[in-house]
Design a protein around this motif. Sequence first.
Motif, PDB file in Angstrom:
ATOM      1  N   THR A 180      -5.657   4.102   5.560  1.00 47.70           N
ATOM      2  CA  THR A 180      -4.654   3.119   5.132  1.00 47.70           C
ATOM      3  C   THR A 180      -4.432   2.080   6.230  1.00 47.70           C
ATOM      4  O   THR A 180      -4.284   0.881   5.933  1.00 47.70           O
ATOM      5  CB  THR A 180      -3.334   3.842   4.781  1.00 47.70           C
ATOM      6  N   LEU A 182      -2.204   5.167  -3.361  1.00 48.06           N
ATOM      7  CA  LEU A 182      -3.528   5.251  -2.714  1.00 48.06           C
ATOM      8  C   LEU A 182      -4.174   6.608  -2.968  1.00 48.06           C
ATOM      9  O   LEU A 182      -5.402   6.723  -3.023  1.00 48.06           O
ATOM     10  CB  LEU A 182      -3.399   5.018  -1.209  1.00 48.06           C
ATOM     11  N   LEU A 204       0.879  -1.179   0.000  1.00 50.41           N
ATOM     12  CA  LEU A 204       0.000   0.000   0.000  1.00 50.41           C
ATOM     13  C   LEU A 204       0.912   1.223   0.000  1.00 50.41           C
ATOM     14  O   LEU A 204       1.504   1.562   1.028  1.00 50.41           O
ATOM     15  CB  LEU A 204      -0.867   0.014   1.260  1.00 50.41           C
ATOM     16  N   ASN A 234      -7.793   7.389  -1.571  1.00 46.75           N
ATOM     17  CA  ASN A 234      -7.569   8.644  -0.830  1.00 46.75           C
ATOM     18  C   ASN A 234      -7.458   9.864  -1.743  1.00 46.75           C
ATOM     19  O   ASN A 234      -6.827  10.855  -1.385  1.00 46.75           O
ATOM     20  CB  ASN A 234      -6.297   8.500   0.027  1.00 46.75           C
TER      21      ASN A 234
END
Length: 224
Positions: A107, A85, A80, A90
């Motif tokens: 996260t 992200l 991640l 996000n």
Amino acid sequence: METFLMYNIRLGNLFAMATLSNSTNIFWQDCQIGRPERQQLLNQKGCVVWITGLSGSGKSTLACSLSRELYSRGKLSYVLDGDNLRHGLNKDLGFKTDDRTENIRRTGEVAKLFADAGLICVASLISPYRRDRDTCRFMLPDRNFIEVFMNMPLELCEARDPKGLYKLARAGKIKGFTGIDDPYEPPINCEIEIKQEDSGVCPTPTLMAGQVVTYLEKEGFLEH
Ligand SMILES: Nc1ncnc2c1ncn2[C@@H]1O[C@H](COP(=O)(O)OS(=O)(=O)O)[C@@H](OP(=O)(O)O)[C@H]1O
Ligand SMILES: Nc1ncnc2c1ncn2[C@@H]1O[C@H](COP(=O)(O)OP(=O)(O)O)[C@@H](O)[C@H]1O
């Protein structure tokens, strides 16, 4: 109940944030196939390797190198990466304090699900605030959150500047850039610290990954 909540709020919101919800009348659903069964199937134990450090400190490089090394050993991991992200989950968040906090919280929740799935989840985000990282730590069972600090000097990160962002920040074209005009709070008790050798040489990506793999092996995450 009120006293209970107040007590947890005084604890810095950590527990309260993990237990309070805006939803009511919701119930936890359990399945017969749970974390132990999944871990047995994968012959490994789920955990979160959380890599924190300045932009340009080598977080993504370590995450990829670690993922490759685990793959070569037949271990399942998932990366991640903060930058990635921010293209999806996000993408509504910026870099103000509250946005960064929400970025890390989301996260952390996703990483917790991956760990519950039995994977070695590698999260690589600047995650500049100690309190936000601790929030993620307390989402997981004890010892399942492995904080890796990329302890590289700002001068090195700035000299690398692969995306040209430090240059823009120094020129005042990016406001609130971590390490320039926004704070970075280094970990106090991280599990792993990666730093330059005394000679000033930075360990290679393979060596950095090796340091993490050795820790995972020692702690029994690479077997069931
Ligand atoms: N203001 C500001 N401060 C820091 N970083 C910035 C900023 N604006 C854009 N970027 C780029 O966004 C990447 C960091 O995203 P993260 O999600 O890891 O940040 S944070 O954890 O929410 O602080 C970071 O990527 P990395 O270089 O991989 O760390 C930068 O490329
Ligand atoms: N151990 C290392 N040795 C030499 N160069 C590195 C090392 N780790 C990262 N780099 C280089 O530094 C730059 C920043 O690395 P990156 O992984 O993108 O950092 P971050 O994800 O923290 O922003 C990249 O150009 C990368 O190739």
